[in-house]
Design an enzyme around this catalytic site. Sequence first.
Site, mmCIF file in Angstrom:
data_model
loop_
_atom_site.group_PDB
_atom_site.id
_atom_site.type_symbol
_atom_site.label_atom_id
_atom_site.label_comp_id
_atom_site.label_asym_id
_atom_site.label_seq_id
_atom_site.Cartn_x
_atom_site.Cartn_y
_atom_site.Cartn_z
ATOM 1 N N CYS A 221 0.843 -1.210 0.000
ATOM 2 C CA CYS A 221 0.000 0.000 0.000
ATOM 3 C C CYS A 221 0.873 1.253 0.000
ATOM 4 C CB CYS A 221 -0.913 0.008 1.216
ATOM 5 S SG CYS A 221 -2.182 -1.265 1.138
ATOM 6 N N CYS B 21 14.253 9.397 -8.091
ATOM 7 C CA CYS B 21 12.937 8.792 -7.844
ATOM 8 C C CYS B 21 12.633 9.008 -6.358
ATOM 9 C CB CYS B 21 12.924 7.320 -8.221
ATOM 10 S SG CYS B 21 13.999 6.312 -7.217
#
Lengths: 110, 520
Positions: free
Chosen positions: B283, B473
């Site tokens: 998640c 990133c």
Amino acid sequence: MSEPKDVGDIGITVEFSGGLEMLFSNERKHKLSIPAKDSTGAPLNVGYLVTYLCENVMKDARKDLFVLDGTVRPGILVLINEADWELEGEETYEIQPGDNILFVSTLHGG
Amino acid sequence: MAPLPVVELLQHQIASCEAQLRDLRQQLAEAQHLQHIRTQEQDRLRHTSTSGDPLTHDMTYGIHDEFRSEVFAALSQGEDVPLRAATKWPLEKNEYKRYGRQLIMPEIGLQGQLRLKNSSVLIIGVGGLGCPAAAYLVGAGVGTVGLVDGDVVEESNLHRQILHSTGKVGMTKVDSAKIFLSSLNPNVKIATHTARLSPESAITTLQPYDLVLDCTDTPASRYLISDTCVLLGKPLVSASALRTDGQLMVLNNPPLPAGDIRGGPCYRCVFPKPPPPESVVSCGDGGILGPVVGLMGVLQALEAIKVITKGPHTSDSSSPDPPSLLIFSAYASPMFRAIRLRSRRQKCAACSAQATVTAKALNSGSLDYVQFCGSISPVDMLGPNERISVDNYAKIRMEVNPFTGMEPSKDSHILIDVREKVQFELCNLEGSVNIPFSGVSSTPHSTSNDNESEPSWISDLRKHPDKPIFVVCRLGNDSQLSVRKLKEHNLDFGGNRFIGDIKGGLRAWRENIEPDFPEY
Ligand SMILES: [Zn+2]
């Protein structure tokens, strides 16, 4: 979806769930017209459909997130007309016109 | 001037303590209210048992002296039991009121309520699934609810983990949940296990319970829980959720011994082999919508109530519903679909006659579930000359380039941010270009020099062969993979242009350079 409509093509619905749709142009539902026979002339079974999807429908390069060792990777359930494909003979199940084949990736979040 | 770190830290601590204090005040108010009601109830009982009681009147004025002692003797025998009502009615008085709305349903009734009261449920994982599941099971009056979790409450949990609250950030999840649940329904015993479930602890932890809810978030824990449930003969309600999708299965139901094909399938029957670790998305990485995971947790509570109130399985009575997988997709139509699952697998490693998963193997710790499921180690695929630290990159942006001696300029280099578009739009470094990793990794390796078929992001990068490329990133893994990919497309022109990644990604940037950069 714009597959050539050869004689002997059959129309089926292929669906993806659990994130697999991201590998298939982010579309959950694909209405396909596919050859009724595989390259050897045998009736089309689910095993061949998986290869067909990989070669003709999947644009994503990450094939190993869908197929591993020639079959769907572990963690993906294949459901034929709302039933686990293991109830239907797995890869040997011969696809019938109008069939609904659903590929579900198992989820782990909680 | 930016505030000093210590000032910020103190402000944060004060805010956190204040929130905790508010939380405690609310709990105190609830507890006082409860105490007040109980006192009133006791007063009322005492009152009715003396002056207003018609029996008292009769005893004083209406009964002949000869009988009075006999009547007293008979009455006094009952005095060992404090409330006579408790012996006469199977539920406590407050329970009729509290559970009234479900008691009058034929699916529950008195029998069902007693079954709930006499049952115990173990909830493993007190997160997005476990919180709503626990709230409904405690609300419904399950006798004992056990909670297993080794984590503490984090701010990023609060949008979905409804038992926790702002003031409880930093508290263990089981303690936080216990506070909420005890105040929701003091009749329920809450047992806490503040640790992650391990193979060695699994059997002793699960043993005392009648039914188990798998509310965890890794494949390894799912196999461990399922195996233990088969070994102990406990039905298992398993759910999971990610992004906008959820899945639910009731496994090992009926929970017959391994080898009995009439028993329900286990997790291994459905998924004999674990998924490759690179296909597993958490998640934290994929995202999760609160109501999606909440819904799945609520459904787990519902299935648990159905299993418990149905009573013990007997072979001649009607068997449970055939095994099925419920799939929820918030943005599909219809949102729900149910799929028929297989029965027990003939060669299942856990629930067949040839099972290799045994209690002995589990207890000894010889079953390594983490190894079985594999794991992705942090990416470390680039050489030192393909990487730059956030400190050095900051110098390139703000000071003279340590490598070339050039004055800083936004145009001196290309900064590629490979996070997905939606994350890039949340926050990004000025001047960065967004080329999402999904696009980078899904672009096939070009075999020919046919540049016309290549995506525009590649041809755009070819236009400025002189500018070094830095790739960033979120955490510094995808950036390394992207550097490799860019080089596969020969965007470094055979090593003539620098392409490297920013070590540790935007997290390192926030920790070392720009503390205000949003953390999400
Ligand atoms: Zn099994």
